[in-house]
Design an enzyme around this catalytic site. Structure first.
Site, PDB file in Angstrom:
ATOM      1  N   LYS A  57       0.816  -1.224   0.000  1.00  0.00           N
ATOM      2  CA  LYS A  57       0.000   0.000   0.000  1.00  0.00           C
ATOM      3  C   LYS A  57       0.847   1.271   0.000  1.00  0.00           C
ATOM      4  O   LYS A  57       2.004   1.263   0.390  1.00  0.00           O
ATOM      5  CB  LYS A  57      -0.998  -0.023   1.154  1.00  0.00           C
ATOM      6  CG  LYS A  57      -2.157  -0.985   0.824  1.00  0.00           C
ATOM      7  CD  LYS A  57      -3.299  -0.927   1.791  1.00  0.00           C
ATOM      8  CE  LYS A  57      -4.405  -1.879   1.300  1.00  0.00           C
ATOM      9  NZ  LYS A  57      -5.435  -2.098   2.302  1.00  0.00           N
TER      10      LYS A  57
ATOM     11  N   ARG B 112      -3.712 -10.169   4.846  1.00  0.00           N
ATOM     12  CA  ARG B 112      -4.142 -10.133   3.449  1.00  0.00           C
ATOM     13  C   ARG B 112      -2.973  -9.618   2.620  1.00  0.00           C
ATOM     14  O   ARG B 112      -2.599  -8.445   2.712  1.00  0.00           O
ATOM     15  CB  ARG B 112      -5.359  -9.205   3.324  1.00  0.00           C
ATOM     16  CG  ARG B 112      -5.963  -9.162   1.926  1.00  0.00           C
ATOM     17  CD  ARG B 112      -7.153  -8.220   1.876  1.00  0.00           C
ATOM     18  NE  ARG B 112      -7.772  -8.216   0.562  1.00  0.00           N
ATOM     19  CZ  ARG B 112      -7.315  -7.503  -0.463  1.00  0.00           C
ATOM     20  NH1 ARG B 112      -6.241  -6.737  -0.340  1.00  0.00           N
ATOM     21  NH2 ARG B 112      -7.942  -7.551  -1.631  1.00  0.00           N
TER      22      ARG B 112
END
Ligand code: HH2
Length: 281
Positions: A218, A252
């Site tokens: 991210k 995740r």
């Protein structure tokens, strides 16, 4: 429920985006054969959950309609569920029609980044079909969520939100043992918000539901050292290990093998007895 084994220290949720525009793997798995092959790789690397998504939720992403999302994910879910009966197939969606078709095709986990706010009837589906769900925190909606996120205290606010969404789910009949929560790293959050949530993740863990963490590749990692999306694995691993230490249970990730090694080693260290209380000078 295949793959959701509560005796494990941690579980890896492999990311499988069947989209043209996901921020790091967009376009790679749009073809169903390629997607199914990649699911098998994720499982071989140690994923016990495969999270199949048909709509990008990256900042600024354009929404897609239910028909498009169904056409992308359902054939993949069907094939992954039948090829890997021991693996939990998850559908990453905020739409009831998509969740319904996905569960019919073999998904046993609904990962809703809106925590049942977009289409609350997903809660009824999860309850009736007795599948698991992840309730994630997001401020705003993907198109605009990074414009100007604001919290009084991000950890207190996210915790209160998740507490309220868990109550909502339970009121609609979802079994508490089927519920996972997620602070939603990167969803309507500044760099400081993401860092505070990771630093104080134990406060989210204290809600008493298994915590899912999604930091993989991210942009907050890139904001710290300038790395492009494909170069953020070390930062991803750093956050996963810190989150494990604070009690997170499900990770995740796009890079399953690497995360598995890091978390296996971290788990071994954390479960070695004999640590004395640290002394600070
Ligand atoms: N992050 C993304 C999507 N779904 N679900 C949960 N529970 N937690 C997350 O942090 C999370 C999520 C965004 O990442 P990705 O799927 O890689 O990208 P995109 O949304 O662009 O498809």
């Amino acid at each position: 429920m295949g793959g959701l084994d509560d005796t494990r220290e941690f579980q890896l949720m492999g990311v499988l985006n069947v989209t043209p525009d996901s921020f790091s793997d967009g376009g790679l798995w749009l073809d169903a054969d390629a997607a199914v092959r990649h699911a098998t790789e994720l499982v071989e690397q140690g994923a016990t959950i495969v999270d199949v998504g048909g709509e990008s939720t990256r900042p600024g992403a354009e929404p897609v309609d239910a028909e498009t999302e169904i056409a992308r994910v359902v054939p993949v879910i069907e094939r992954v569920a039948s090829a890997h009966p021991d693996v939990t197939v998850s559908v990453d969606t905020a739409k009831h029609a998509v969740a319904l078709h996905a569960v019919d095709a073999g998904a046993t986990f609904v990962n809703d980044v809106t925590a049942f706010r977009n289409e609350p009837e997903i809660a009824d589906l999860v309850a009736e079909r007795d599948v698991s769900c992840c309730l994630m925190h997001m401020q705003g909606e993907p198109r605009t969520m990074q414009d100007d996120p604001y919290y009084d205290d991000v950890v207190d606010d996210v915790k209160a939100f998740l507490d309220e969404r868990v109550r909502f789910a339970v009121d609609r009949g979802v079994a508490p043992t089927r519920i996972y929560v997620d602070p939603g790293i990167g969803f309507g959050k500044t760099l400081e918000h993401n860092l505070a949530l990771l630093h104080r993740l134990d406060e989210i863990v204290a809600l008493g539901y298994p915590v899912v963490v999604g930091t993989s590749r991210k942009s907050f990692i890139g904001a710290l050292d300038g790395a492009a999306a494909g170069e953020r694995l070390p930062g991803t691993i750093a956050t996963n290990v810190l989150a494990l230490e604070r009690g997170a249970r499900v990770f995740r990730v796009h890079d399953v093998a690497q995360a598995r090694q890091a978390l296996t080693v971290a788990t071994a260290v954390l479960s070695t007895p004999g640590r004395r209380a640290p002394r600070y000078r």
